[in-house]
Design an enzyme around this catalytic site. Structure first.
Site, PDB file in Angstrom:
ATOM      1  N   ARG A  52     -64.655  -4.352 -32.253  1.00 34.50           N
ATOM      2  CA  ARG A  52     -65.869  -4.315 -33.074  1.00 34.50           C
ATOM      3  C   ARG A  52     -66.859  -3.276 -32.529  1.00 34.50           C
ATOM      4  NH1 ARG A  52     -68.942  -9.902 -34.076  1.00 34.50           N
ATOM      5  NH2 ARG A  52     -69.715  -9.541 -31.968  1.00 34.50           N
ATOM      6  N   LYS A 152     -73.102  -3.802 -35.076  1.00 28.66           N
ATOM      7  CA  LYS A 152     -73.871  -4.547 -34.073  1.00 28.66           C
ATOM      8  C   LYS A 152     -74.651  -3.512 -33.276  1.00 28.66           C
ATOM      9  CE  LYS A 152     -73.423  -8.499 -30.969  1.00 28.66           C
ATOM     10  NZ  LYS A 152     -74.448  -9.363 -31.536  1.00 28.66           N
ATOM     11  N   GLU A 185     -77.024 -14.182 -43.349  1.00 26.04           N
ATOM     12  CA  GLU A 185     -76.664 -14.789 -42.066  1.00 26.04           C
ATOM     13  C   GLU A 185     -77.936 -15.332 -41.421  1.00 26.04           C
ATOM     14  OE1 GLU A 185     -75.142 -11.868 -39.268  1.00 26.04           O
ATOM     15  OE2 GLU A 185     -76.610 -10.381 -39.905  1.00 26.04           O
TER      16      GLU A 185
HETATM   17  N1  PXG Z   1     -74.860 -12.336 -36.732  1.00 28.59           N
HETATM   18  C1  PXG Z   1     -75.666 -11.678 -35.874  1.00 28.59           C
HETATM   19  C2  PXG Z   1     -76.806 -10.890 -36.405  1.00 28.59           C
HETATM   20  C3  PXG Z   1     -75.415 -11.745 -34.507  1.00 28.59           C
HETATM   21  O1  PXG Z   1     -76.200 -11.092 -33.643  1.00 28.59           O
HETATM   22  C4  PXG Z   1     -73.525 -13.201 -34.958  1.00 28.59           C
HETATM   23  C5  PXG Z   1     -73.816 -13.075 -36.310  1.00 28.59           C
HETATM   24  C6  PXG Z   1     -72.336 -14.008 -34.532  1.00 28.59           C
HETATM   25  O2  PXG Z   1     -71.291 -13.133 -34.105  1.00 28.59           O
HETATM   26  P1  PXG Z   1     -70.275 -13.563 -32.933  1.00 28.59           P
HETATM   27  O3  PXG Z   1     -69.310 -12.422 -32.866  1.00 28.59           O
HETATM   28  O4  PXG Z   1     -71.078 -13.728 -31.682  1.00 28.59           O
HETATM   29  O5  PXG Z   1     -69.631 -14.816 -33.368  1.00 28.59           O
HETATM   30  C7  PXG Z   1     -74.334 -12.516 -34.026  1.00 28.59           C
HETATM   31  C8  PXG Z   1     -74.063 -12.598 -32.552  1.00 28.59           C
HETATM   32  C9  PXG Z   1     -78.105 -14.265 -28.188  1.00 28.59           C
HETATM   33  C10 PXG Z   1     -76.783 -13.859 -28.707  1.00 28.59           C
HETATM   34  O6  PXG Z   1     -78.309 -14.172 -26.973  1.00 28.59           O
HETATM   35  C11 PXG Z   1     -76.606 -13.574 -30.057  1.00 28.59           C
HETATM   36  C12 PXG Z   1     -75.349 -13.172 -30.519  1.00 28.59           C
HETATM   37  C13 PXG Z   1     -74.297 -13.068 -29.657  1.00 28.59           C
HETATM   38  C14 PXG Z   1     -74.480 -13.361 -28.315  1.00 28.59           C
HETATM   39  C15 PXG Z   1     -75.727 -13.751 -27.829  1.00 28.59           C
HETATM   40  O7  PXG Z   1     -78.959 -14.672 -28.986  1.00 28.59           O
HETATM   41  N2  PXG Z   1     -75.258 -12.895 -31.847  1.00 28.59           N
END
Ligand code: PXG
Length: 289
Positions: A52, A152, A185
């Site tokens: 990703r 991301k 989301e």
């Molecule tokens: N949407 C957004 C905007 C994100 O930032 C997800 C969905 C979920 O994706 P994953 O691949 O993690 O299942 C994210 C991920 C934090 C933190 O510290 C946030 C994320 C990942 C790790 C830590 O708030 N967001």
């Protein structure tokens, strides 16, 4: 002992891990990153996260100055150097690198890469037991023709503005909608509902990150015989859901019990949510990558 940070090819002490004020990651939020978990000594879905990362970089025309194999090795090395065994959190960041005070990204000679391996700040257990309250944000998720939410990127201001709304309202998370009014989301998680025994989530084209936890939940739910359907969802769909949960690296699977003062189900996390939360944790700890 100071944390060891992997910075451009070397492990350095935390207090020596410094980035230039001319780095475009800082000047413009120009870069990409990943947040990755460590469970029982294993880095969860590292290959998927790196894939990703490289896809995000490709879209913004950022050339990462290391190969996937090199970053895999560097990540594992950083985890080991910091003695991270469980409940670990890795932040892997690639910035455009050092440039001048203009926007032109191609004047940056080389990307800056750093990897932090630390312990994750977990939500309190009672959040999982009792479920979370969320609100609908008024801040729309970025238009996909502007900054595609599938990237991301280091530029999280869109999500931060929405998160501020949640904090102001005393809610745990904020649901973000797209320009058409469909669910996109949460500020850092993907959205799921259960209705009539089926599981629904918005397609990523509605404006979300293609979450790695989301994909894992697809697999786990289907293995249990559930249908998982990607479909546009409205605010009304959320209000009348039987169950509602969020997925993400930080949150794993977490039940939502209140959205805009509409109570979901009986006001506690539902049975499918609880089952998926348990299956997810077992799977993550099983050593399967
Ligand atoms: N949407 C957004 C905007 C994100 O930032 C997800 C969905 C979920 O994706 P994953 O691949 O993690 O299942 C994210 C991920 C934090 C933190 O510290 C946030 C994320 C990942 C790790 C830590 O708030 N967001």
């Amino acid at each position: 002992m100071a944390n060891k940070i992997w910075l451009d090819g070397q492990l350095v002490d935390e207090d020596k891990a410094k980035i230039s004020v001319f780095d475009h990651g800082l000047l413009y939020g120009d870069g990409v990153f990943e947040g990755i978990r460590v469970y029982k000594g294993k880095v969860f879905k590292l290959a998927e996260h790196l894939n990703r990362l490289y896809e995000s970089a490709k879209v913004i025309r950022l050339e990462i100055s290391a190969t996937i194999a090199e970053l895999t090795k560097a990540t594992l090395e950083t985890v080991k150097a910091n003695g991270i065994d469980d409940a670990g959190y890795i932040r892997l960041v690639v910035t455009r690198g050092i440039g001048d005070l203009g926007l032109n990204p191609f004047l940056c000679k080389q990307s800056t890469i750093f990897i932090i391996a630390a312990s994750i700040q977990l939500y309190p257990e009672e959040f999982y037991e009792n479920g979370m309250k969320v609100i609908s944000g008024s801040t729309l998720r970025n238009h996909p023709m502007s900054l595609p939410p599938q990237i991301k990127s280091l530029n999280y201001l869109n999500n931060i503005l929405a998160k501020i709304e949640a904090i102001d309202a005393g809610a745990g998370e904020v649901i973000m909608y797209n320009h058409q009014g469909f669910v996109a989301e949460a500020s850092g998680d993907n959205v799921f509902i259960v209705k009539g025994g089926k599981i629904y989530t918005p397609p990523v084209q509605a404006g979300s990150l293609e979450g790695i936890t989301r994909a894992t939940v697809f697999d786990l739910a289907r293995a249990e015989g559930f249908e998982v359907i990607e479909k546009n969802l409205t605010r009304m769909d959320l209000y009348i859901a039987d169950e509602f949960f969020l997925t993400g690296t930080a949150a794993e699977v977490i039940g939502v019990v209140d959205i805009d003062s509409r109570i979901i189900g009986d006001g506690t996390p539902g049975p499918i949510t609880k089952m998926l939360k348990k299956k997810f944790y077992e799977y993550a700890c099983s050593g399967t990558k």
